[in-house]
Design a protein around this motif. Structure first.
Motif, PDB file in Angstrom:
ATOM      1  N   TRP A  24      61.952  68.598   0.491  1.00 40.36           N
ATOM      2  CA  TRP A  24      61.959  67.758  -0.707  1.00 40.36           C
ATOM      3  C   TRP A  24      60.580  67.660  -1.362  1.00 40.36           C
ATOM      4  O   TRP A  24      60.442  67.924  -2.556  1.00 40.36           O
ATOM      5  N   PRO A  25      59.502  67.303  -0.626  1.00 38.52           N
ATOM      6  CA  PRO A  25      58.193  67.241  -1.287  1.00 38.52           C
ATOM      7  C   PRO A  25      57.708  68.614  -1.773  1.00 38.52           C
ATOM      8  O   PRO A  25      57.024  68.709  -2.784  1.00 38.52           O
ATOM      9  N   TYR A  26      58.091  69.681  -1.063  1.00 37.64           N
ATOM     10  CA  TYR A  26      57.724  71.014  -1.527  1.00 37.64           C
ATOM     11  C   TYR A  26      58.387  71.318  -2.869  1.00 37.64           C
ATOM     12  O   TYR A  26      57.765  71.910  -3.748  1.00 37.64           O
ATOM     13  N   LEU A  92      56.229  82.573  -2.484  1.00 40.73           N
ATOM     14  CA  LEU A  92      57.312  83.010  -1.607  1.00 40.73           C
ATOM     15  C   LEU A  92      56.791  83.348  -0.219  1.00 40.73           C
ATOM     16  O   LEU A  92      57.327  82.882   0.792  1.00 40.73           O
ATOM     17  N   LEU A  93      55.716  84.133  -0.149  1.00 42.50           N
ATOM     18  CA  LEU A  93      55.141  84.484   1.149  1.00 42.50           C
ATOM     19  C   LEU A  93      54.617  83.258   1.884  1.00 42.50           C
ATOM     20  O   LEU A  93      54.763  83.142   3.102  1.00 42.50           O
ATOM     21  N   THR A  94      54.010  82.344   1.155  1.00 36.72           N
ATOM     22  CA  THR A  94      53.479  81.132   1.784  1.00 36.72           C
ATOM     23  C   THR A  94      54.598  80.291   2.378  1.00 36.72           C
ATOM     24  O   THR A  94      54.508  79.854   3.535  1.00 36.72           O
ATOM     25  N   LEU A  95      55.652  80.069   1.617  1.00 35.23           N
ATOM     26  CA  LEU A  95      56.768  79.267   2.123  1.00 35.23           C
ATOM     27  C   LEU A  95      57.408  79.908   3.348  1.00 35.23           C
ATOM     28  O   LEU A  95      57.652  79.244   4.352  1.00 35.23           O
ATOM     29  N   ASP A  99      54.406  78.607   5.992  1.00 34.87           N
ATOM     30  CA  ASP A  99      54.959  77.269   6.185  1.00 34.87           C
ATOM     31  C   ASP A  99      56.169  77.269   7.107  1.00 34.87           C
ATOM     32  O   ASP A  99      56.618  76.212   7.531  1.00 34.87           O
ATOM     33  N   GLY A 100      56.732  78.434   7.380  1.00 30.41           N
ATOM     34  CA  GLY A 100      57.807  78.550   8.363  1.00 30.41           C
ATOM     35  C   GLY A 100      59.174  78.089   7.905  1.00 30.41           C
ATOM     36  O   GLY A 100      60.025  77.774   8.739  1.00 30.41           O
ATOM     37  N   PHE A 101      59.415  78.059   6.607  1.00 31.49           N
ATOM     38  CA  PHE A 101      60.740  77.696   6.135  1.00 31.49           C
ATOM     39  C   PHE A 101      61.719  78.823   6.437  1.00 31.49           C
ATOM     40  O   PHE A 101      61.349  80.002   6.410  1.00 31.49           O
ATOM     41  N   SER A 102      62.960  78.464   6.718  1.00 29.65           N
ATOM     42  CA  SER A 102      63.988  79.475   6.952  1.00 29.65           C
ATOM     43  C   SER A 102      64.301  80.176   5.636  1.00 29.65           C
ATOM     44  O   SER A 102      63.903  79.723   4.563  1.00 29.65           O
TER      45      SER A 102
END
Length: 146
Positions: A24-26, A92-95, A99-102
């Protein structure tokens, strides 16, 4: 960052709890950043084909090697090369990678379908590899695996 926190504060009452609370904050920060970028930057004028990026990245020419331990030089090179990516690819690469998002979370944050996110992620990875190889040919193997 301040705008993100203000928007989160204002929108906290309306938060429905759907999806990941971590995402949500992202999503808010992403929307704030996009709003500010729209004021300054238009669409990229020159989009390279995937084949051109793959060729510059040395796709298929780099032999598999054991990853070297991450050291400060490799991380500096990777950071420098990440800054050269277009903002959407860097985001996209950062997330996804940092950041380890699925995949599903990343796609939802970017308002993309999962297949579209995967396609863009592949392109961003190839683009990053081409930048690493062009800027630091001697470090391309170790930095690409960092």
């Amino acid at each position: 960052m301040q705008e993100t926190f203000i928007n989160a504060w204002r929108g906290a009452v309306a938060y429905a709890g759907t999806g990941s609370a971590r995402a949500w904050p992202y999503a808010i920060a992403r929307n704030v950043a996009r709003h500010q970028m729209r004021k300054r930057v238009g669409e990229p004028t020159n989009v390279e084909s995937l084949e051109e990026l793959a060729e510059r990245a040395g796709w298929g020419t780099i032999q598999a090697v054991e990853p070297a331990p991450a050291d400060s030089v490799a991380l500096e090179i990777l950071d420098e090369c990440m800054q050269r990516l277009p903002p959407d690819e860097r985001e996209l690469l950062t997330l996804r990678e940092l950041d380890g998002f699925s995949g599903e979370e990343t796609a939802a944050l970017l308002h993309l379908s999962v297949p579209a996110m995967k396609s863009r992620l592949r392109r961003a990875r190839i683009h990053l590899a081409s930048i690493v190889r062009a800027r630091h040919p001697s470090q391309s193997r170790s930095a690409a695996h960092a």
